[in-house]
Design an enzyme around this catalytic site. Structure first.
Site, PDB file in Angstrom:
ATOM      1  N   GLU A 127       0.860  -1.195   0.000  1.00 25.42           N
ATOM      2  CA  GLU A 127       0.000   0.000   0.000  1.00 25.42           C
ATOM      3  C   GLU A 127       0.887   1.232   0.000  1.00 25.42           C
ATOM      4  OE1 GLU A 127      -2.819  -0.076   3.186  1.00 25.42           O
ATOM      5  OE2 GLU A 127      -3.555  -2.074   2.628  1.00 25.42           O
ATOM      6  N   THR A 158       1.419  -5.779  -9.899  1.00 26.68           N
ATOM      7  CA  THR A 158       1.785  -6.311 -11.223  1.00 26.68           C
ATOM      8  C   THR A 158       0.570  -6.971 -11.879  1.00 26.68           C
ATOM      9  OG1 THR A 158       4.020  -6.689 -10.415  1.00 26.68           O
ATOM     10  CG2 THR A 158       3.413  -7.824 -12.454  1.00 26.68           C
ATOM     11  N   ARG A 267      34.688  -4.553 -30.329  1.00 29.05           N
ATOM     12  CA  ARG A 267      35.139  -3.169 -30.169  1.00 29.05           C
ATOM     13  C   ARG A 267      36.669  -3.108 -30.107  1.00 29.05           C
ATOM     14  NH1 ARG A 267      34.158   2.230 -30.729  1.00 29.05           N
ATOM     15  NH2 ARG A 267      34.898   3.422 -28.928  1.00 29.05           N
ATOM     16  N   GLY A 339      30.546   4.812 -24.001  1.00 29.12           N
ATOM     17  CA  GLY A 339      29.535   5.803 -24.393  1.00 29.12           C
ATOM     18  C   GLY A 339      28.330   5.169 -25.065  1.00 29.12           C
ATOM     19  N   GLU A 362       9.304  -7.555  -4.328  1.00 30.42           N
ATOM     20  CA  GLU A 362       9.262  -8.774  -3.484  1.00 30.42           C
ATOM     21  C   GLU A 362      10.282  -8.733  -2.340  1.00 30.42           C
ATOM     22  OE1 GLU A 362       8.274 -12.651  -4.906  1.00 30.42           O
ATOM     23  OE2 GLU A 362       7.396 -11.836  -6.722  1.00 30.42           O
ATOM     24  N   THR A 364      12.831  -5.501  -0.601  1.00 31.22           N
ATOM     25  CA  THR A 364      14.013  -4.752  -1.049  1.00 31.22           C
ATOM     26  C   THR A 364      15.302  -5.467  -0.630  1.00 31.22           C
ATOM     27  OG1 THR A 364      14.114  -3.526   1.018  1.00 31.22           O
ATOM     28  CG2 THR A 364      12.787  -2.543  -0.739  1.00 31.22           C
ATOM     29  N   GLN A 366      17.408  -4.318   1.239  1.00 37.12           N
ATOM     30  CA  GLN A 366      17.614  -4.088   2.673  1.00 37.12           C
ATOM     31  C   GLN A 366      16.751  -5.048   3.503  1.00 37.12           C
ATOM     32  OE1 GLN A 366      17.307  -1.609   0.298  1.00 37.12           O
ATOM     33  NE2 GLN A 366      19.517  -1.376   0.416  1.00 37.12           N
TER      34      GLN A 366
HETATM   35  N1  COS Z   1       7.490 -17.578   7.462  1.00 38.17           N
HETATM   36  C1  COS Z   1       6.535 -17.772   8.401  1.00 38.17           C
HETATM   37  N2  COS Z   1       6.323 -16.879   9.406  1.00 38.17           N
HETATM   38  C2  COS Z   1       7.105 -15.787   9.448  1.00 38.17           C
HETATM   39  C3  COS Z   1       8.101 -15.531   8.498  1.00 38.17           C
HETATM   40  C4  COS Z   1       8.290 -16.499   7.474  1.00 38.17           C
HETATM   41  N3  COS Z   1       9.223 -16.319   6.537  1.00 38.17           N
HETATM   42  N4  COS Z   1       8.709 -14.353   8.781  1.00 38.17           N
HETATM   43  C5  COS Z   1       8.109 -13.881   9.891  1.00 38.17           C
HETATM   44  N5  COS Z   1       7.145 -14.758  10.291  1.00 38.17           N
HETATM   45  C6  COS Z   1       6.287 -14.652  11.476  1.00 38.17           C
HETATM   46  C7  COS Z   1       7.139 -14.460  12.733  1.00 38.17           C
HETATM   47  O1  COS Z   1       7.512 -15.718  13.256  1.00 38.17           O
HETATM   48  C8  COS Z   1       6.172 -13.731  13.643  1.00 38.17           C
HETATM   49  O2  COS Z   1       5.284 -14.667  14.177  1.00 38.17           O
HETATM   50  P1  COS Z   1       4.523 -14.486  15.593  1.00 38.17           P
HETATM   51  O3  COS Z   1       3.341 -13.618  15.322  1.00 38.17           O
HETATM   52  O4  COS Z   1       4.113 -15.862  15.965  1.00 38.17           O
HETATM   53  O5  COS Z   1       5.487 -13.851  16.544  1.00 38.17           O
HETATM   54  C9  COS Z   1       5.399 -12.848  12.665  1.00 38.17           C
HETATM   55  O6  COS Z   1       5.511 -13.463  11.371  1.00 38.17           O
HETATM   56  C10 COS Z   1       5.930 -11.424  12.575  1.00 38.17           C
HETATM   57  O7  COS Z   1       7.274 -11.495  12.191  1.00 38.17           O
HETATM   58  P2  COS Z   1       8.275 -10.269  12.370  1.00 38.17           P
HETATM   59  O8  COS Z   1       8.249  -9.808  13.784  1.00 38.17           O
HETATM   60  O9  COS Z   1       9.593 -10.694  11.811  1.00 38.17           O
HETATM   61  O10 COS Z   1       7.592  -9.145  11.466  1.00 38.17           O
HETATM   62  P3  COS Z   1       8.078  -7.719  10.993  1.00 38.17           P
HETATM   63  O11 COS Z   1       6.943  -6.794  11.047  1.00 38.17           O
HETATM   64  O12 COS Z   1       9.344  -7.350  11.712  1.00 38.17           O
HETATM   65  O13 COS Z   1       8.372  -7.945   9.433  1.00 38.17           O
HETATM   66  C11 COS Z   1       9.691  -8.379   7.510  1.00 38.17           C
HETATM   67  C12 COS Z   1       9.308  -8.782   8.939  1.00 38.17           C
HETATM   68  C13 COS Z   1      10.284  -6.989   7.456  1.00 38.17           C
HETATM   69  C14 COS Z   1      10.725  -9.391   7.064  1.00 38.17           C
HETATM   70  C15 COS Z   1       8.437  -8.468   6.590  1.00 38.17           C
HETATM   71  O14 COS Z   1       7.488  -7.482   6.919  1.00 38.17           O
HETATM   72  C16 COS Z   1       8.764  -8.362   5.113  1.00 38.17           C
HETATM   73  O15 COS Z   1       9.170  -9.358   4.497  1.00 38.17           O
HETATM   74  N6  COS Z   1       8.579  -7.186   4.509  1.00 38.17           N
HETATM   75  C17 COS Z   1       8.766  -7.008   3.086  1.00 38.17           C
HETATM   76  C18 COS Z   1       7.491  -7.265   2.377  1.00 38.17           C
HETATM   77  C19 COS Z   1       7.683  -7.408   0.909  1.00 38.17           C
HETATM   78  O16 COS Z   1       8.468  -8.229   0.451  1.00 38.17           O
HETATM   79  N7  COS Z   1       6.943  -6.620   0.136  1.00 38.17           N
HETATM   80  C20 COS Z   1       7.048  -6.671  -1.269  1.00 38.17           C
HETATM   81  C21 COS Z   1       5.687  -6.656  -1.844  1.00 38.17           C
HETATM   82  S1  COS Z   1       5.167  -8.161  -2.369  1.00 38.17           S
HETATM   83  S2  COS Z   1       5.479  -8.047  -4.267  1.00 38.17           S
END
Ligand code: COS
Length: 388
Positions: A127, A158, A267, A339, A362, A364, A366
């Site tokens: 979002e 997409t 080249r 160039g 999917e 970043t 980071q």
């Molecule tokens: N598989 C299963 N569960 C997972 C998991 C995974 N790979 N990663 C995290 N979880 C679970 C954790 O175990 C935790 O569970 P509990 O509720 O039981 O504690 C919960 O999910 C929350 O995890 P976490 O605290 O790590 O969440 P964050 O908010 O810190 O987020 C990141 C983690 C940043 C890694 C996640 O939000 C992310 O991947 N963001 C990027 C999203 C993305 O790729 N967007 C692109 C758009 S899609 S095209």
């Protein structure tokens, strides 16, 4: 014994995908990039030969390719054109939450739809104010009797303008953070509006749209997994699809390497082809190593899935390394062309624009490092949500 040799069937699949990329994608890729043309004809052909929806299980009408087979296809699509490749692979991302969390009826209906005719589906997570921070989303889904009513906007979607249905994440409990998100299959109807088509730097053949749900009603049966299990479903989905993104990035890096090799042999500067100069040889050597390393990480991340093992760490290693490798290889290919590399008449500036997106979508570069750091410091015991 560890063996990196492909079987005859895997080689045949790889050749088929390469042939498709050579004959159907490459000839139109630069033109479609220029105009930002959505590749409808190419997508139809990709559906016909079975490289779209390749991961949909056979019982729902798909080819039932393994994760490993899927990435063999995706590397070739990325080599052909990552914008067109992303458009072809998009159904896989939208279908994954259904495959993991859909009831038998939901799978039959929606996975079946994708295999019966060349239709499109989109994955709606991001979002305007919730990109990397998924739990900051504002779209809501409110239960009313045997329905949920959805309201909110999703961006950077997409194939969004062409999708027949969407897998949508929404808040079912606004105060519960990541534990208040649920996922739904949302068929497109008049309450679903396409608000904006993005004019992107690269991967211009792929359609990237903003989709808004305005009092959109879906049957309660369209809930995926359990209520409030949507965050984990999204994470589990991305673990399964990031190897495919890594594979597309390997394809871009390989294309950049091939263009750089070809050009460096043609080249002539200082009386010899520039490939004879060590300055260029070292650039090409690093590109070649990165392609090999990125591919091995990608293969590993998909193989773990096929073995039913957790690949959270491996898929972030692969996605992060391959995306960075693609960006570096494409930038270096422009450098080798000098160039001319900066001019649109030559092929490599498109690769540089395309590669940038691999470090963004999917998850970043980071976010991948964040997952790698967490998984390395505190290995996860995260469980995927089950189907209803
Ligand atoms: N598989 C299963 N569960 C997972 C998991 C995974 N790979 N990663 C995290 N979880 C679970 C954790 O175990 C935790 O569970 P509990 O509720 O039981 O504690 C919960 O999910 C929350 O995890 P976490 O605290 O790590 O969440 P964050 O908010 O810190 O987020 C990141 C983690 C940043 C890694 C996640 O939000 C992310 O991947 N963001 C990027 C999203 C993305 O790729 N967007 C692109 C758009 S899609 S095209």
């Amino acid at each position: 014994m560890v063996d990196f040799t492909l079987t005859d069937e895997q080689k045949a699949l790889q050749e088929m995908a390469h042939d498709f990329a050579t004959k159907e994608i490459r000839p139109v890729a630069w033109e479609y990039d220029k105009e930002g043309t959505w590749p409808a004809e190419v997508l139809k052909k990709a559906w016909e030969v079975g490289i779209m929806n390749s991961g949909i299980p056979e019982q729902y009408g798909g080819p039932g390719a393994s994760h490993f087979e899927g990435i063999l296809i995706e590397e070739e699509l990325g080599w052909g054109c990552s914008g067109i490749g992303t458009s072809i692979a998009c159904n896989g991302l939208a279908a994954m939450p259904i495959t993991i969390g859909g009831s038998e009826e939901t799978k039959k209906k929606y996975l079946g739809m994708l295999t019966e005719e060349p239709l499109f589906a989109s994955f709606c997570l991001t979002e305007p104010d919730a990109g990397s921070d998924v739990s900051g989303m504002r779209t809501t889904a409110v239960r009313k009797g045997d329905k949920y009513v959805l309201n909110g906007s999703k961006c950077f979607i997409t194939n969004g303008a062409y999708a027949s249905f969407y897998t949508v994440y929404a808040k079912t409990d606004k105060d519960a953070g990541h534990r208040g998100i649920s996922a739904f299959v949302v068929p497109r109807d008049d309450t679903v509006t396409v608000d904006k088509k993005e004019d992107k730097m690269g991967q211009r053949a792929s359609n990237t749209a903003t989709i808004t749900f305005n009092e959109t009603e879906v049957p309660a049966a369209n809930l995926l997994a359990q209520e409030n299990a949507g965050f984990k479903l999204a994470m589990t989905t991305l673990d399964r699809t990031r190897p495919g993104v890594a594979a597309i990035a390997v394809g871009i890096a390989r294309a950049a390497l091939e263009f750089a090799i070809e050009y460096s042999k043609e080249r002539v500067q200082f009386g010899v082809p520039i490939a004879m100069h060590q300055a260029i040889q070292f650039i090409i050597a690093d590109m070649a190593t990165d392609v090999e390393a990125a591919r091995l990480l990608t293969w590993q991340s998909a193989s773990l899935l096929d073995q039913g093992r957790s690949n959270t760490l491996a898929s972030s290693h692969a996605k992060r390394f391959a995306a960075d490798a693609a960006m570096k290889a494409a930038t270096d290919a422009v450098q080798v062309y000098g160039g001319y590399g900066y001019i649109k008449e030559y092929p490599v500036e498109k690769l540089m624009r395309d590669a940038k997106l691999m470090q963004i979508y999917e998850g970043t570069a980071q976010i991948q490092r964040l997952v790698i750091a967490r998984e390395t410091l505190m290995p996860s015991r995260a469980q995927a949500p089950s189907a209803k």
